[in-house]
Design an enzyme around this catalytic site. Sequence first.
Site, mmCIF file in Angstrom:
data_model
loop_
_atom_site.group_PDB
_atom_site.id
_atom_site.type_symbol
_atom_site.label_atom_id
_atom_site.label_comp_id
_atom_site.label_asym_id
_atom_site.label_seq_id
_atom_site.Cartn_x
_atom_site.Cartn_y
_atom_site.Cartn_z
ATOM 1 N N ARG A 164 19.540 26.878 -11.844
ATOM 2 C CA ARG A 164 20.597 25.855 -11.875
ATOM 3 C C ARG A 164 20.481 24.982 -13.126
ATOM 4 O O ARG A 164 21.486 24.635 -13.747
ATOM 5 C CB ARG A 164 20.511 24.980 -10.621
ATOM 6 C CG ARG A 164 21.273 25.470 -9.396
ATOM 7 C CD ARG A 164 20.927 26.889 -8.972
ATOM 8 N NE ARG A 164 21.544 27.238 -7.702
ATOM 9 C CZ ARG A 164 20.967 27.081 -6.519
ATOM 10 N NH1 ARG A 164 19.737 26.574 -6.441
ATOM 11 N NH2 ARG A 164 21.600 27.425 -5.414
ATOM 12 N N ASP A 193 20.599 32.840 -10.153
ATOM 13 C CA ASP A 193 21.460 32.296 -9.108
ATOM 14 C C ASP A 193 22.901 32.406 -9.581
ATOM 15 O O ASP A 193 23.183 32.957 -10.656
ATOM 16 C CB ASP A 193 21.095 30.847 -8.779
ATOM 17 C CG ASP A 193 21.311 30.535 -7.299
ATOM 18 O OD1 ASP A 193 22.486 30.539 -6.858
ATOM 19 O OD2 ASP A 193 20.332 30.306 -6.576
ATOM 20 N N HIS A 264 23.921 34.620 -3.990
ATOM 21 C CA HIS A 264 23.493 33.830 -5.150
ATOM 22 C C HIS A 264 23.460 34.699 -6.413
ATOM 23 O O HIS A 264 22.496 34.652 -7.196
ATOM 24 C CB HIS A 264 22.111 33.211 -4.899
ATOM 25 C CG HIS A 264 22.122 32.144 -3.841
ATOM 26 N ND1 HIS A 264 22.662 30.898 -4.045
ATOM 27 C CD2 HIS A 264 21.673 32.148 -2.551
ATOM 28 C CE1 HIS A 264 22.532 30.173 -2.939
ATOM 29 N NE2 HIS A 264 21.946 30.910 -2.015
ATOM 30 N N GLU A 327 21.221 32.911 2.472
ATOM 31 C CA GLU A 327 22.584 32.373 2.369
ATOM 32 C C GLU A 327 23.575 33.407 1.807
ATOM 33 O O GLU A 327 24.142 33.221 0.737
ATOM 34 C CB GLU A 327 22.569 31.115 1.496
ATOM 35 C CG GLU A 327 21.735 29.993 2.095
ATOM 36 C CD GLU A 327 21.713 28.734 1.232
ATOM 37 O OE1 GLU A 327 21.689 27.632 1.792
ATOM 38 O OE2 GLU A 327 21.704 28.859 -0.009
ATOM 39 N N TYR A 418 11.385 19.665 0.643
ATOM 40 C CA TYR A 418 12.381 19.882 -0.403
ATOM 41 C C TYR A 418 12.419 18.618 -1.260
ATOM 42 O O TYR A 418 12.984 17.599 -0.859
ATOM 43 C CB TYR A 418 13.754 20.190 0.205
ATOM 44 C CG TYR A 418 14.009 21.668 0.424
ATOM 45 C CD1 TYR A 418 12.976 22.518 0.824
ATOM 46 C CD2 TYR A 418 15.270 22.220 0.228
ATOM 47 C CE1 TYR A 418 13.200 23.866 1.019
ATOM 48 C CE2 TYR A 418 15.512 23.572 0.419
ATOM 49 C CZ TYR A 418 14.471 24.384 0.816
ATOM 50 O OH TYR A 418 14.681 25.736 1.009
ATOM 51 N N ASP A 420 14.017 17.833 -3.868
ATOM 52 C CA ASP A 420 15.275 17.366 -4.443
ATOM 53 C C ASP A 420 15.978 16.387 -3.505
ATOM 54 O O ASP A 420 16.946 15.740 -3.902
ATOM 55 C CB ASP A 420 16.208 18.545 -4.749
ATOM 56 C CG ASP A 420 16.436 19.445 -3.552
ATOM 57 O OD1 ASP A 420 15.468 19.710 -2.817
ATOM 58 O OD2 ASP A 420 17.575 19.913 -3.353
ATOM 59 N N TRP A 468 14.653 22.135 -6.044
ATOM 60 C CA TRP A 468 15.937 22.699 -6.461
ATOM 61 C C TRP A 468 16.599 21.725 -7.433
ATOM 62 O O TRP A 468 16.519 20.506 -7.260
ATOM 63 C CB TRP A 468 16.816 22.949 -5.240
ATOM 64 C CG TRP A 468 16.164 23.854 -4.244
ATOM 65 C CD1 TRP A 468 15.538 23.491 -3.086
ATOM 66 C CD2 TRP A 468 16.031 25.273 -4.343
ATOM 67 N NE1 TRP A 468 15.023 24.606 -2.453
ATOM 68 C CE2 TRP A 468 15.316 25.712 -3.196
ATOM 69 C CE3 TRP A 468 16.449 26.224 -5.275
ATOM 70 C CZ2 TRP A 468 15.016 27.053 -2.969
ATOM 71 C CZ3 TRP A 468 16.152 27.555 -5.048
ATOM 72 C CH2 TRP A 468 15.445 27.965 -3.908
ATOM 73 N N THR A 469 17.263 22.248 -8.452
ATOM 74 C CA THR A 469 17.618 21.382 -9.593
ATOM 75 C C THR A 469 19.117 21.193 -9.811
ATOM 76 O O THR A 469 19.521 20.783 -10.889
ATOM 77 C CB THR A 469 16.989 21.938 -10.880
ATOM 78 O OG1 THR A 469 17.457 23.266 -11.107
ATOM 79 C CG2 THR A 469 15.473 21.918 -10.814
#
Length: 567
Positions: A164, A193, A264, A327, A418, A420, A468-469
């Site tokens: 990301r 991704d 993704h 996902e 997580y 983030d 996660w960014t």
Amino acid sequence: MNSASPFESPAESPIGDPMGGADTVIPRPVLITTAEGCFVLRHDTVIASDPAFEHAVRWLRGALGPAMRLTLLPGPRGPGTIQLVRAADLAEEAYRLQVTSGAVRIEAGGPAGAFYGAQTLRQLLPPEAFRAGPLGHGPWSVPAVTIADAPRFAWRGVLIDVARRFLPKNDLLRYIDLLAMHKLNVLHLHLTDDQGWRLEIKRFPRLTEVGAWRRESNVGAAVHEKYDGRPHGGYYTQDDIREIVAYAADRFITVVPEIDMPGHTQAAIAAYPELGNLDESLPVGTSWGVIDNVLNVEDHTIAFFKAVLDEVLELFPGDYVCIGGDEVPKEQWRDSPAAKERMRELGLRDEDELQSWFVRQFTEYLIACGRRPYGWDEILEGGLPRGTTVASWRGTFGAVTAARLGHDVVTCPFTEVYLDFRQSGDPAEPVPIGSIISLESVYGFEPVPSELTEEESRHILGAQANIWTEHIDSVRHLDYMAFPRLAAFAEVVWGPRRRDFADFRRRLRSHERRLEALGVEFRPESGPRPWQTRPDAPGLARDFAEVNARVQEWTANIVARYGWPRT
């Protein structure tokens, strides 16, 4: 434990610091006993080492030399020396460290243990020892102490999402040093991704020529539909990766690559449209969240990604390769004649079983190549071959299920680790998303689910914190989100199950001075500094009730579908 004992300084007043010292180490050693006195490091101090511990010796010279103007040349074992000695009674990552006025002695079961002993030795010094240039001229003192230490878990990991937001190589190397400082030993790189492909693949150059760049990015949570209008991109060449992997290995960190599929994958489909399900070209993704575009299930796509994995295996020599599997929207498969034909051909009931079949193409391929496939807990739902390791992120259900089925597990529940997610209820928190994951809640995380028996618990390899960014668009913001929570996580996966948060907070005050010396822009306990806020990037905060309801819904759907995931 005599953690309050002072130490006496010799007449020449070596440099010491009350904010450093024996009772400030993070992660806290398993056993520590302090004593009076200190060892003085001088310009003529030498290192006497077992030849197998050269990595630790080389690192120690490089770490202490710039700040302390010490050469630490090799020399014979004796008074006034730093000694690294192999101990047959210790495990590979275990060490004993004894500091007296006469010598520093690190006994280790293997090279990794010697390295961790050297990391602890550095923390016994004042915070100035973490700088890249000297503030004083010494001599430097190490307080007298006896430490016996070993990690609780074999997998002490951190995921950094470079897909990301691309993290330039030098910044990534800096993070490897920060992980090593905290005795973490796995770096999970999320390389691909919807929003970017970050790994050069020689056979398929368009993966980076096209897939490594997007035209703009969401600002804040996707629901607000704000975009920055600014191109973003970058990728690691294969030589970059070889350098990163070697640099990490010198610090006893294994780099685990992730090539996420079949979801993704919009960046890959943008580069090679024949991988998708639509008769149209797609751009690299620009918005966050789960995107509907997924890989098709045709033979050429399976062959394409096996060829990608062939290059990945050459670049990453570690045992584990992550294939994602999380996902995956099924709408395009439901509308695809090719997917319907594949299901008829294989006798599959629906698209959920088709996803399981797809994942098996790669878990079995990696096993045949002598590697250990690793994926998010969705890969459990249709059954897994033996030898597959599960990253349990949707609560603990995946961890319990996988362990009971005989699969190894790494726990990383999004409700607890997580990084983030927002750190407090303060509205000034930058891009506040998710539920609150505070420093104290990270410290209170237990990697082994309470539902497991002692025998089942043996399948819990450890845990990892995931960063996660989507909403972390600079290395300064990465620092803010990672620290000091990552220091708390490091203590969780290193030390005993029983922990004391008040004691950790006390030691953290000293540890923050080390982070400051390294230039890490951590979050202050009082909240974000003005320049750490992001009023331009609105988030999407959630409370725990909403998050827990989502976990329960996932769990109920899996149980209703399978009764219990099949082997």
